[in-house]
Each structure stands twice: as structure tokens, then as C-alpha cells.
Enzyme design. Structure first.
Site, PDB file in Angstrom:
ATOM      1  N   LYS A  15       0.963  -1.259   0.078  1.00 15.56           N
ATOM      2  CA  LYS A  15      -0.234   0.250   0.118  1.00 15.56           C
ATOM      3  C   LYS A  15       0.830   1.136   0.149  1.00 15.56           C
ATOM      4  O   LYS A  15       0.430   2.474  -0.061  1.00 15.56           O
ATOM      5  CB  LYS A  15      -0.990   0.021   1.169  1.00 15.56           C
ATOM      6  CG  LYS A  15      -1.942  -1.143   1.296  1.00 15.56           C
ATOM      7  CD  LYS A  15      -2.831  -0.927   0.070  1.00 15.56           C
ATOM      8  CE  LYS A  15      -3.679  -2.330  -0.372  1.00 15.56           C
ATOM      9  NZ  LYS A  15      -4.145  -2.225  -1.528  1.00 15.56           N
ATOM     10  N   LYS A  65      14.880  -5.819   4.992  1.00  8.58           N
ATOM     11  CA  LYS A  65      15.263  -4.974   5.968  1.00  8.58           C
ATOM     12  C   LYS A  65      16.471  -5.176   6.382  1.00  8.58           C
ATOM     13  O   LYS A  65      17.381  -4.228   6.926  1.00  8.58           O
ATOM     14  CB  LYS A  65      13.994  -4.807   7.053  1.00  8.58           C
ATOM     15  CG  LYS A  65      12.943  -4.302   6.474  1.00  8.58           C
ATOM     16  CD  LYS A  65      11.764  -4.165   7.810  1.00  8.58           C
ATOM     17  CE  LYS A  65      10.492  -4.008   7.311  1.00  8.58           C
ATOM     18  NZ  LYS A  65       9.442  -3.755   8.278  1.00  8.58           N
ATOM     19  N   ASN A  86      14.254   0.306   7.053  1.00  4.42           N
ATOM     20  CA  ASN A  86      13.123   0.163   6.236  1.00  4.42           C
ATOM     21  C   ASN A  86      12.818   1.321   5.302  1.00  4.42           C
ATOM     22  O   ASN A  86      11.813   1.488   4.400  1.00  4.42           O
ATOM     23  CB  ASN A  86      11.825   0.084   7.069  1.00  4.42           C
ATOM     24  CG  ASN A  86      11.344   1.255   7.670  1.00  4.42           C
ATOM     25  OD1 ASN A  86      12.114   2.177   7.961  1.00  4.42           O
ATOM     26  ND2 ASN A  86       9.871   1.543   7.974  1.00  4.42           N
ATOM     27  N   GLY A 129      11.967  -9.539  14.299  1.00  2.00           N
ATOM     28  CA  GLY A 129      12.344  -8.218  13.720  1.00  2.00           C
ATOM     29  C   GLY A 129      11.539  -6.957  14.186  1.00  2.00           C
ATOM     30  O   GLY A 129      11.847  -5.975  14.358  1.00  2.00           O
ATOM     31  N   LYS A 155      15.112 -16.351  22.781  1.00  2.00           N
ATOM     32  CA  LYS A 155      15.068 -15.082  21.778  1.00  2.00           C
ATOM     33  C   LYS A 155      14.552 -13.987  22.571  1.00  2.00           C
ATOM     34  O   LYS A 155      15.091 -12.606  22.454  1.00  2.00           O
ATOM     35  CB  LYS A 155      14.308 -15.207  20.413  1.00  2.00           C
ATOM     36  CG  LYS A 155      15.197 -16.090  19.689  1.00  2.00           C
ATOM     37  CD  LYS A 155      14.434 -16.622  18.203  1.00  2.00           C
ATOM     38  CE  LYS A 155      13.797 -15.479  17.441  1.00  2.00           C
ATOM     39  NZ  LYS A 155      12.900 -16.081  16.311  1.00  2.00           N
ATOM     40  N   MET A 213       0.108  -5.754  15.145  1.00  2.00           N
ATOM     41  CA  MET A 213       0.860  -5.082  14.061  1.00  2.00           C
ATOM     42  C   MET A 213       0.372  -5.592  12.741  1.00  2.00           C
ATOM     43  O   MET A 213       0.665  -5.146  11.529  1.00  2.00           O
ATOM     44  CB  MET A 213       2.467  -5.486  14.239  1.00  2.00           C
ATOM     45  CG  MET A 213       3.029  -4.668  15.495  1.00  2.00           C
ATOM     46  SD  MET A 213       4.705  -4.712  15.291  1.00  2.00           S
ATOM     47  CE  MET A 213       5.368  -4.094  16.792  1.00  2.00           C
TER      48      MET A 213
HETATM   49  P1  ATR Z   1       9.123 -10.258  11.966  1.00  2.00           P
HETATM   50  O1  ATR Z   1      10.361  -9.707  11.300  1.00  2.00           O
HETATM   51  O2  ATR Z   1       7.912 -10.075  11.393  1.00  2.00           O
HETATM   52  O3  ATR Z   1       9.154 -10.080  13.391  1.00  2.00           O
HETATM   53  P2  ATR Z   1      10.429 -12.890  12.352  1.00  2.00           P
HETATM   54  O4  ATR Z   1      11.769 -12.163  12.592  1.00  2.00           O
HETATM   55  O5  ATR Z   1      10.350 -14.054  11.432  1.00  2.00           O
HETATM   56  O6  ATR Z   1       9.314 -11.998  11.690  1.00  2.00           O
HETATM   57  O7  ATR Z   1       9.477 -13.211  13.884  1.00  2.00           O
HETATM   58  C1  ATR Z   1       8.206 -13.736  14.047  1.00  2.00           C
HETATM   59  C2  ATR Z   1       8.059 -13.921  15.526  1.00  2.00           C
HETATM   60  O8  ATR Z   1       6.831 -14.295  15.332  1.00  2.00           O
HETATM   61  C3  ATR Z   1       8.772 -14.595  16.017  1.00  2.00           C
HETATM   62  O9  ATR Z   1       9.056 -13.979  17.516  1.00  2.00           O
HETATM   63  C4  ATR Z   1       8.045 -15.894  16.102  1.00  2.00           C
HETATM   64  O10 ATR Z   1       8.318 -16.865  17.306  1.00  2.00           O
HETATM   65  P3  ATR Z   1       9.686 -18.072  17.310  1.00  2.00           P
HETATM   66  O11 ATR Z   1      10.779 -16.909  17.910  1.00  2.00           O
HETATM   67  O12 ATR Z   1       9.382 -18.707  18.417  1.00  2.00           O
HETATM   68  O13 ATR Z   1       9.841 -18.464  16.051  1.00  2.00           O
HETATM   69  C5  ATR Z   1       6.571 -15.476  16.422  1.00  2.00           C
HETATM   70  N1  ATR Z   1       5.368 -16.624  16.018  1.00  2.00           N
HETATM   71  C6  ATR Z   1       5.564 -16.871  14.560  1.00  2.00           C
HETATM   72  N2  ATR Z   1       4.429 -17.529  14.692  1.00  2.00           N
HETATM   73  C7  ATR Z   1       3.811 -17.987  15.786  1.00  2.00           C
HETATM   74  C8  ATR Z   1       2.847 -18.530  16.553  1.00  2.00           C
HETATM   75  N3  ATR Z   1       2.164 -19.351  15.888  1.00  2.00           N
HETATM   76  N4  ATR Z   1       2.685 -18.490  17.973  1.00  2.00           N
HETATM   77  C9  ATR Z   1       3.525 -17.726  18.694  1.00  2.00           C
HETATM   78  N5  ATR Z   1       4.550 -17.108  17.995  1.00  2.00           N
HETATM   79  C10 ATR Z   1       4.717 -17.077  16.647  1.00  2.00           C
END
Ligand code: ATR
Length: 273
Positions: A15, A65, A86, A129, A155, A213
Site C-alpha cells: 500500500k 530489511k 526500512n 524483527g 530469543k 501489528m
Molecule cells: P518479523 O520480522 O515479522 O518479526 P520474524 O523475525 O520471523 O518476523 O519473527 C516472527 C515472530 O513471530 C517470532 O517471534 C516467532 O516466534 P519464534 O521466535 O518462536 O519463531 C513469532 N511467531 C510466529 N508464529 C507464531 C505462533 N504461531 N505462535 C507464537 N509466536 C509465533
């Protein structure tokens, strides 16, 4: 005409061109803003070509990013903290400046919804991220406590350790969480798969503010769930998208566009209102 782009993969549905075109019209700035779908291993070259050919600035979205962070000449302090870029601006002296406006966009959107951050207890879900980009701007608002919970607990612990010089941030497992929280921010990508972070409904109460978000034409899975459990104030990431764009526009053009009308037009465009 000054040229701007958003790089991403996939980026077709972005968008950003819609938003920045409205900002430019509103502030009477002459510019064009387009889309650049770049193959994952061709981003660095595409970025170089864009600026070699006179581009003035760009946005960078998923999955570039972190790579953009390594490709710019100079980083803003907030980009350095976020570990991701970004927004890139070509400065008058030919330097590629990497910035990150995501966290500022989140805070601006929370404030525009009347959410008080000072002295509040904030729960941040996720440690990827998106969470990293939000931490410094949130801590700058002086919450009384900021707790990070993540599926992979280590993490969350790493992130808390990295940011604890900026304020009262700790990591807890989902099982350890104890309320009441004033605000829960979902930075996980769970809603993308229609999944929920494993949060106990006992933490949801009528006066809590819920922020996801993510956004979509209808409520995200997390927002539906929070509403079901009694949350009255729920917000999705559409406002953050517009606010981070306004911040990027300000970095590039030195003029801050208004966001309210643009957000309304974006919602209409998405069929939300
Ligand atoms: P972004 O850049 O959008 O933050 P990312 O770095 O891939 O994307 O991080 C995704 C986040 O969503 C992580 O904290 C992930 O948890 P893990 O570190 O355990 O992988 C979290 N996440 C994704 N799917 C999830 C789910 N079904 N339940 C809980 N946390 C989830």
C-alpha cells in the site's frame, strides 16, 4: 521528477505507493513512488541500480530489511538499534542513509488512539524483527515495565538483555506472565497463518489495550480472540503502516504529512469502511 520506490518480495500488494502518492498530493511535493519486486538474491544490485539511475529514496520491506542494514553507507541511531532498515535516503552529499521508522510509526499510532504509554505495563509478544524495531521507541515513552514473551524463550531473553540499558525490560515465558497489563502488542507473525500466540485469556480485561501489528480487511485472529475475551480497545497495524510512511516521507522531504485522512482513504481502498 524525484523518484522513490518500495523494495520487497512479494511487494505487489504493498500500500506504500497509494499512501505516498496521497502524502505528495497533500503536501504539494512533486514525486513519483513505485514498486520494485526484486528476486531475493538480486536486491543488492537492484538497490544500487536504482540509486545510480537517480533515485532519491526508497522503502524496504520483507524480506530485505536486515540486508538493507548492511548495504547503506550510514545508519541512523534508531536503525542501528533496530538492526534493520526500512527507509533509505540519498543525502545531498551522496551518502546512502539507512533509517528505521517502524517503531516511531507504532508509537505514533498508539498515541493517536489515545493509548498512554508512560508508567504503563506493556506486554510485547514476539521477539523477531518487528519486536526489535519497536523496543527502543516504546522504552523511550517510559513505561513502568515492558515484558517480552516469545514462543522461543531464549530469543526474548536475548532481546531483553540487548535493550535493558534503555529501560525496565524483561523476558518471561508465556506460562510465567502475570497481569494486569495495560497494553498487549502482538508483533508475532502468528496472525498471518490465522494462528494465535499461546496467551492465557486470563490476561485480557475490559480496560486493556490490544494492538496487533498485522492487519487485514477483517479482524486478525488475535484481535477477534481478544474481543471474545472482553477487550474493548483493539487496534490493528494499518495505522502503524501509515504512520511509519509519514515518518519516512518526513525523512525524505523535510515536511510532515497529515495521516488521518490518508488512513481513512486507505481503509476505504481496502474495503474496511
Ligand atoms: P518479523 O520480522 O515479522 O518479526 P520474524 O523475525 O520471523 O518476523 O519473527 C516472527 C515472530 O513471530 C517470532 O517471534 C516467532 O516466534 P519464534 O521466535 O518462536 O519463531 C513469532 N511467531 C510466529 N508464529 C507464531 C505462533 N504461531 N505462535 C507464537 N509466536 C509465533
Amino acid at each position: 521528477m524525484d523518484r522513490y520506490l518500495v523494495f520487497g518480495h512479494p511487494v505487489r500488494h504493498s500500500k506504500s505507493p497509494f499512501i505516498h502518492t496521497l502524502f505528495a498530493r497533500q503536501t504539494q511535493q512533486e514525486l513519483e513512488y513505485g514498486l520494485a519486486e526484486s528476486a531475493v538474491d538480486e536486491f543488492a544490485q537492484a538497490l544500487r541500480t536504482f540509486f545510480d539511475q537517480g533515485g532519491k529514496g526508497c522503502n524496504v520491506t520483507v524480506p530485505f530489511k536486515e540486508q538493507a542494514f548492511t548495504l547503506v553507507d550510514r545508519l541512523s541511531p534508531r536503525a542501528k538499534r533496530a538492526g534493520a532498515v526500512n527507509t533509505i535516503k540519498l543525502t545531498d552529499d551522496g551518502v546512502l542513509l539507512g533509517d528505521n521508522t517502524d517503531g516511531a510509526g507504532l508509537v505514533a499510532d498508539l498515541k493517536s488512539h489515545g493509548v498512554t504509554l508512560a508508567d504503563s505495563r506493556i506486554l510485547l509478544l514476539g521477539a523477531g524483527g518487528a519486536a526489535r524495531g519497536a523496543l527502543a521507541p516504546l522504552l523511550a515513552e517510559l513505561p513502568s515495565e515492558l515484558v517480552i514473551a516469545n514462543r522461543t524463550h531464549t530469543k526474548a531473553q536475548q532481546l531483553a538483555a540487548e535493550f535493558c540499558d534503555l529501560g525496565p525490560v524483561t523476558a518471561q515465558t508465556y506460562e510465567q506472565l502475570a497481569g494486569p497489563f495495560d497494553l498487549v502488542i502482538n508483533s508475532t507473525s502468528a496472525s498471518l497463518q490465522g494462528e494465535l500466540p499461546p496467551l492465557t485469556p486470563a490476561l485480557i480485561h475490559t480496560d486493556i489495550a490490544i494492538y496487533d501489528m498485522m492487519y487485514g480487511a477483517s479482524d486478525t485472529a488475535f484481535i477477534s480472540w481478544a474481543k471474545q475475551h472482553g477487550a474493548r480497545q483493539t487496534m490493528d497495524g494499518l495505522g502503524m503502516l501509515v504512520e511509519q510512511a509519514a515518518e519516512a516521507f518526513t525523512v525524505w522531504r523535510g515536511i510532515r504529512p497529515g495521516t488521518k485522512q490518508v488512513l481513512r482513504e486507505l481503509k476505504r481502498n481496502l474495503g474496511v469502511i
